[in-house]
Design an enzyme around this catalytic site. Structure first.
Site, PDB file in Angstrom:
ATOM      1  N   THR A   1       0.831  -1.202   0.000  1.00  0.00           N
ATOM      2  CA  THR A   1       0.000   0.000   0.000  1.00  0.00           C
ATOM      3  C   THR A   1       0.863   1.249   0.000  1.00  0.00           C
ATOM      4  OG1 THR A   1      -1.714   1.212   1.189  1.00  0.00           O
ATOM      5  CG2 THR A   1      -0.191  -0.040   2.529  1.00  0.00           C
TER       6      THR A   1
ATOM      7  N   SER B   1      -1.952   3.095  10.643  1.00  0.00           N
ATOM      8  CA  SER B   1      -3.009   2.262  11.245  1.00  0.00           C
ATOM      9  C   SER B   1      -2.383   0.893  11.434  1.00  0.00           C
ATOM     10  CB  SER B   1      -4.243   2.153  10.336  1.00  0.00           C
ATOM     11  OG  SER B   1      -3.979   1.289   9.242  1.00  0.00           O
TER      12      SER B   1
ATOM     13  N   TYR C   1      -3.512  -1.756  10.306  1.00  0.00           N
ATOM     14  CA  TYR C   1      -3.557  -2.375   8.977  1.00  0.00           C
ATOM     15  C   TYR C   1      -2.355  -1.947   8.144  1.00  0.00           C
ATOM     16  CZ  TYR C   1      -4.087  -2.238   4.015  1.00  0.00           C
ATOM     17  OH  TYR C   1      -3.791  -2.290   2.684  1.00  0.00           O
ATOM     18  N   HIS C   2      -2.181  -0.620   7.979  1.00  0.00           N
ATOM     19  CA  HIS C   2      -1.090  -0.145   7.119  1.00  0.00           C
ATOM     20  C   HIS C   2       0.259  -0.660   7.632  1.00  0.00           C
ATOM     21  CE1 HIS C   2      -4.201   2.846   5.763  1.00  0.00           C
ATOM     22  NE2 HIS C   2      -3.601   2.658   4.592  1.00  0.00           N
TER      23      HIS C   2
ATOM     24  N   LYS D   1       1.343  -4.088   6.451  1.00  0.00           N
ATOM     25  CA  LYS D   1       1.960  -4.101   5.113  1.00  0.00           C
ATOM     26  C   LYS D   1       3.454  -3.794   5.191  1.00  0.00           C
ATOM     27  CE  LYS D   1      -1.763  -4.550   2.421  1.00  0.00           C
ATOM     28  NZ  LYS D   1      -1.984  -5.711   1.558  1.00  0.00           N
TER      29      LYS D   1
HETATM   30  P1  NAD Z   1     -11.039  -7.488  -0.133  1.00  0.00           P
HETATM   31  O1  NAD Z   1     -11.237  -7.544   1.339  1.00  0.00           O
HETATM   32  O2  NAD Z   1     -12.201  -7.155  -0.996  1.00  0.00           O
HETATM   33  O3  NAD Z   1     -10.405  -8.871  -0.642  1.00  0.00           O
HETATM   34  C1  NAD Z   1      -9.474  -9.599   0.115  1.00  0.00           C
HETATM   35  C2  NAD Z   1      -9.798 -11.083  -0.056  1.00  0.00           C
HETATM   36  O4  NAD Z   1      -8.835 -11.859   0.665  1.00  0.00           O
HETATM   37  C3  NAD Z   1     -11.175 -11.450   0.495  1.00  0.00           C
HETATM   38  O5  NAD Z   1     -11.914 -12.166  -0.452  1.00  0.00           O
HETATM   39  C4  NAD Z   1     -10.855 -12.294   1.736  1.00  0.00           C
HETATM   40  O6  NAD Z   1     -11.839 -13.283   1.972  1.00  0.00           O
HETATM   41  C5  NAD Z   1      -9.494 -12.885   1.373  1.00  0.00           C
HETATM   42  N1  NAD Z   1      -8.659 -13.231   2.545  1.00  0.00           N
HETATM   43  C6  NAD Z   1      -8.335 -12.448   3.603  1.00  0.00           C
HETATM   44  N2  NAD Z   1      -7.587 -13.127   4.483  1.00  0.00           N
HETATM   45  C7  NAD Z   1      -7.403 -14.375   3.975  1.00  0.00           C
HETATM   46  C8  NAD Z   1      -6.735 -15.543   4.444  1.00  0.00           C
HETATM   47  N3  NAD Z   1      -6.084 -15.562   5.607  1.00  0.00           N
HETATM   48  N4  NAD Z   1      -6.761 -16.660   3.672  1.00  0.00           N
HETATM   49  C9  NAD Z   1      -7.423 -16.658   2.477  1.00  0.00           C
HETATM   50  N5  NAD Z   1      -8.077 -15.578   1.997  1.00  0.00           N
HETATM   51  C10 NAD Z   1      -8.075 -14.448   2.735  1.00  0.00           C
HETATM   52  O7  NAD Z   1      -9.839  -6.437  -0.380  1.00  0.00           O
HETATM   53  P2  NAD Z   1      -9.428  -5.674  -1.738  1.00  0.00           P
HETATM   54  O8  NAD Z   1      -9.984  -4.312  -1.691  1.00  0.00           O
HETATM   55  O9  NAD Z   1      -9.687  -6.527  -2.912  1.00  0.00           O
HETATM   56  O10 NAD Z   1      -7.864  -5.568  -1.521  1.00  0.00           O
HETATM   57  C11 NAD Z   1      -7.014  -6.619  -1.975  1.00  0.00           C
HETATM   58  C12 NAD Z   1      -5.566  -6.302  -1.626  1.00  0.00           C
HETATM   59  O11 NAD Z   1      -5.170  -5.065  -2.210  1.00  0.00           O
HETATM   60  C13 NAD Z   1      -5.339  -6.158  -0.120  1.00  0.00           C
HETATM   61  O12 NAD Z   1      -4.096  -6.725   0.215  1.00  0.00           O
HETATM   62  C14 NAD Z   1      -5.310  -4.665   0.085  1.00  0.00           C
HETATM   63  O13 NAD Z   1      -4.520  -4.328   1.195  1.00  0.00           O
HETATM   64  C15 NAD Z   1      -4.710  -4.171  -1.218  1.00  0.00           C
HETATM   65  N6  NAD Z   1      -5.146  -2.806  -1.544  1.00  0.00           N
HETATM   66  C16 NAD Z   1      -6.469  -2.506  -1.710  1.00  0.00           C
HETATM   67  C17 NAD Z   1      -6.852  -1.195  -2.022  1.00  0.00           C
HETATM   68  C18 NAD Z   1      -8.289  -0.773  -2.196  1.00  0.00           C
HETATM   69  O14 NAD Z   1      -8.540   0.438  -2.349  1.00  0.00           O
HETATM   70  N7  NAD Z   1      -9.266  -1.669  -2.193  1.00  0.00           N
HETATM   71  C19 NAD Z   1      -5.861  -0.213  -2.179  1.00  0.00           C
HETATM   72  C20 NAD Z   1      -4.526  -0.564  -2.005  1.00  0.00           C
HETATM   73  C21 NAD Z   1      -4.165  -1.853  -1.694  1.00  0.00           C
HETATM   74  N1  USQ Z   2     -11.635   9.812   4.060  1.00  0.00           N
HETATM   75  C1  USQ Z   2     -12.522  10.862   4.220  1.00  0.00           C
HETATM   76  N2  USQ Z   2     -13.852  10.565   4.182  1.00  0.00           N
HETATM   77  C2  USQ Z   2     -14.327   9.309   4.002  1.00  0.00           C
HETATM   78  C3  USQ Z   2     -13.415   8.245   3.824  1.00  0.00           C
HETATM   79  C4  USQ Z   2     -12.066   8.545   3.881  1.00  0.00           C
HETATM   80  O1  USQ Z   2     -12.135  12.015   4.380  1.00  0.00           O
HETATM   81  O2  USQ Z   2     -15.545   9.134   4.000  1.00  0.00           O
HETATM   82  C5  USQ Z   2     -10.175  10.094   4.071  1.00  0.00           C
HETATM   83  C6  USQ Z   2      -9.388   9.322   5.115  1.00  0.00           C
HETATM   84  O3  USQ Z   2      -9.365  10.010   6.344  1.00  0.00           O
HETATM   85  C7  USQ Z   2      -8.030   9.202   4.457  1.00  0.00           C
HETATM   86  C8  USQ Z   2      -8.341   9.144   2.968  1.00  0.00           C
HETATM   87  O4  USQ Z   2      -9.673   9.654   2.831  1.00  0.00           O
HETATM   88  O5  USQ Z   2      -7.265  10.345   4.673  1.00  0.00           O
HETATM   89  C9  USQ Z   2      -8.295   7.732   2.382  1.00  0.00           C
HETATM   90  O6  USQ Z   2      -9.119   6.890   3.179  1.00  0.00           O
HETATM   91  P1  USQ Z   2      -9.733   5.537   2.558  1.00  0.00           P
HETATM   92  O7  USQ Z   2     -10.635   4.937   3.573  1.00  0.00           O
HETATM   93  O8  USQ Z   2     -10.277   5.802   1.207  1.00  0.00           O
HETATM   94  O9  USQ Z   2      -8.406   4.674   2.322  1.00  0.00           O
HETATM   95  P2  USQ Z   2      -7.422   3.967   3.350  1.00  0.00           P
HETATM   96  O10 USQ Z   2      -7.945   3.868   4.716  1.00  0.00           O
HETATM   97  O11 USQ Z   2      -6.065   4.585   3.197  1.00  0.00           O
HETATM   98  O12 USQ Z   2      -7.388   2.478   2.785  1.00  0.00           O
HETATM   99  C10 USQ Z   2      -7.640   2.130   1.426  1.00  0.00           C
HETATM  100  C11 USQ Z   2      -7.796   0.621   1.370  1.00  0.00           C
HETATM  101  C12 USQ Z   2      -6.478  -0.021   1.805  1.00  0.00           C
HETATM  102  C13 USQ Z   2      -5.338   0.514   0.960  1.00  0.00           C
HETATM  103  C14 USQ Z   2      -5.282   2.040   0.988  1.00  0.00           C
HETATM  104  C15 USQ Z   2      -4.313   2.599  -0.021  1.00  0.00           C
HETATM  105  O13 USQ Z   2      -8.862   0.204   2.215  1.00  0.00           O
HETATM  106  O14 USQ Z   2      -6.587  -1.421   1.656  1.00  0.00           O
HETATM  107  O15 USQ Z   2      -4.130   0.019   1.430  1.00  0.00           O
HETATM  108  O16 USQ Z   2      -6.583   2.549   0.601  1.00  0.00           O
HETATM  109  S1  USQ Z   2      -3.464   4.041   0.594  1.00  0.00           S
HETATM  110  O17 USQ Z   2      -4.463   5.019   1.046  1.00  0.00           O
HETATM  111  O18 USQ Z   2      -2.685   4.550  -0.476  1.00  0.00           O
HETATM  112  O19 USQ Z   2      -2.659   3.597   1.711  1.00  0.00           O
END
Ligand code: NAD
Ligand code: USQ
Length: 404
Positions: A155, A190, A192-193, A196
């Site tokens: 991320t 966070s 979560y972050h 990564k």
């Molecule tokens: P998502 O939650 O929709 O999909 C993740 C999938 O992984 C789910 O289907 C879940 O069931 C599966 N999973 C989780 N833990 C598991 C485990 N232990 N074993 C097997 N399966 C498991 O998430 P997404 O939005 O598709 O994101 C996918 C990846 O991309 C993540 O690693 C996320 O951090 C990264 N990412 C997402 C975004 C975004 O904006 N959605 C942005 C940047 C990075």
């Molecule tokens: N935000 C708002 N209003 C909202 C939702 C979010 O102001 O209703 C703000 C948040 O405070 C933050 C920014 O928008 O500053 C992004 O928040 P987000 O919820 O869209 O994204 P984030 O929490 O960073 O997480 C998402 C995905 C995560 C991925 C990440 C990429 O859920 O899996 O890793 O985006 S990044 O942001 O580049 O780290």
């Protein structure tokens, strides 16, 4: 032999961990359509989170079995399915031995920052699930498929918001007269972050120690829902999260505009991040697979196409919403997170472009179609799930039930 001189033939079998999720499902279909042999590995825990939190995708989504059957009936292509948890090594080992992947794309993590900040147990779950899952993938590659290229979803949030330009993975520093190229400093905000960041360190170490070849894709925030493949049939539709825990910024704003909820800008709204269209997520992953890292190489790409502040996004949605006859208001929500609300942000993102990425930039027409998509499904929106409920400061050891 001739097989070895064709780099493409090396990477035809792709295991997609997390292939039932938002990015993973779109990618699985895209690669299957492009002629790759695809296997999905997923424990369906994302669907369980929906049940536990009482939330749901904007779009109705079919079961993974029906999705795969429908894909087969439309295209004649097979997608293999391994249901299980990658934190259980026995399961993962069997999946590796049965499928023998040449590339593994790892999306399978708990990916919501707010989810990881609900309470102690969710923080621990997130780091255990993500860090141990990735460690198991690294061990499985070493043991069963040492030639396999790992494409791992990281991320942009690993870098935080430093007051200098963000490089792609590494920065060259001169210190006391000596120079070295070092991992770019990590300042995640966070649990979560941070998971990564821990993953990136484990991957970098095993590339060095065991010669694993890996690409860490530091992806920005993804928006959109349609891809060429998911729009072929309703049973192939992708999930679309809009709630305060799993919904992400631009997707949430489109749903909010569609139902007449004020756009939820947290704090001052100057928070700037990299963003990309989900059609570019699938393109980037394909490019990473087709141009694999070298043996022992730990490669990092910043995977986004444009930078926006939250205020920029609110303005764009307001303008395009007005053209569609929507009355779009914005509210300033006290920021539930701890993050800089006004800051410098300039992140490099050239490596995927150099490999041939042709970005789908955010345009009025894409926003228009995303808003219309949200309007089409607006009767499915539970407006009580829109406001954020998770506070970075209030997290404690007491189990929280997230209620609206
Ligand atoms: P998502 O939650 O929709 O999909 C993740 C999938 O992984 C789910 O289907 C879940 O069931 C599966 N999973 C989780 N833990 C598991 C485990 N232990 N074993 C097997 N399966 C498991 O998430 P997404 O939005 O598709 O994101 C996918 C990846 O991309 C993540 O690693 C996320 O951090 C990264 N990412 C997402 C975004 C975004 O904006 N959605 C942005 C940047 C990075
Ligand atoms: N935000 C708002 N209003 C909202 C939702 C979010 O102001 O209703 C703000 C948040 O405070 C933050 C920014 O928008 O500053 C992004 O928040 P987000 O919820 O869209 O994204 P984030 O929490 O960073 O997480 C998402 C995905 C995560 C991925 C990440 C990429 O859920 O899996 O890793 O985006 S990044 O942001 O580049 O780290």
């Amino acid at each position: 032999g001739s097989l070895q001189s064709d780099p493409f033939s090396k990477s035809k079998k792709v295991m997609i961990i997390g292939g039932d999720g938002y990015c993973g499902w779109a990618t699985a279909l895209h690669l299957s359509n492009k002629g790759y042999e695809v296997a999905i590995v997923d424990n369906l825990v994302r669907r369980l989170f929906d049940h536990q939190l009482g939330i749901d995708s904007l779009t109705p989504i079919s079961s993974i079995q029906n999705r795969i059957q429908r894909w087969k009936s439309i295209t004649g292509k097979n997608i293999q399915l391994y249901i299980g948890d990658i934190c259980e090594f026995e399961f993962l080992a069997e999946a590796f031995k049965a499928f023998e992947p040449e590339s593994v794309v790892h999306f399978g993590e708990q990916r919501s920052a707010p989810y990881s900040m609900i309470d102690r147990s969710r923080a621990v779950y997130t780091q255990h699930n993500n860090v141990i899952g990735t460690l198991n993938v690294l061990f499985a590659i070493k043991e069963f498929s040492p030639e396999c290229h790992l494409v791992k979803l990281g991320t942009m949030g690993e870098y935080g918001t430093p007051n200098i330009d963000i490089e792609e993975g590494f920065i060259t520093i001169t210190h006391n007269g000596r120079t070295d190229t070092l991992p770019y400093p990590k300042q995640a905000s966070s649990f979560y972050h941070l998971s990564k960041v821990h993953d990136s360190h484990n991957i970098a170490f095993t590339c060095k120690a065991w010669g694993i070849q890996a690409t860490d894709l530091n992806q920005g925030v993804v928006y959109g829902v349609r891809t060429d493949e998911t729009e072929m049939h309703e049973e192939l539709y992708n999930r679309f999260d809009y709630d305060g825990v799993f919904g992400t910024a631009l997707n949430r704003f489109c749903v909010q505009a569609a139902v007449g909820h004020p756009l939820t800008v947290y704090g001052k709204g100057g928070q700037t991040r990299g963003y990309l269209d989900i059609r570019d997520t699938v393109q980037c992953v394909e490019l990473a697979i087709a141009n694999p890292a070298k043996q022992g190489e730990f490669r990092v790409f910043n995977q986004f196409t444009e930078q926006f502040s939250v205020n920029d996004l609110a303005k764009l949605v307001t303008t395009v919403g007005k053209e569609l006859g929507l009355d779009v208001q914005t509210m300033n929500v006290p920021n539930p997170r701890v993050e800089a609300e006004e800051h410098y942000y300039n992140a490099k993102h050239t490596k995927l472009i150099e490999l041939g990425l042709q970005p789908h930039l955010l345009s009025d027409s894409l926003l228009d179609s995303l808003l219309n998509f949200a309007i089409k499904y607006k009767d499915r929106v539970d407006t009580t799930q829109i406001m954020p409920t998770v506070s970075w400061k209030k997290i404690g050891v007491k189990p929280q039930s997230v209620t609206s």
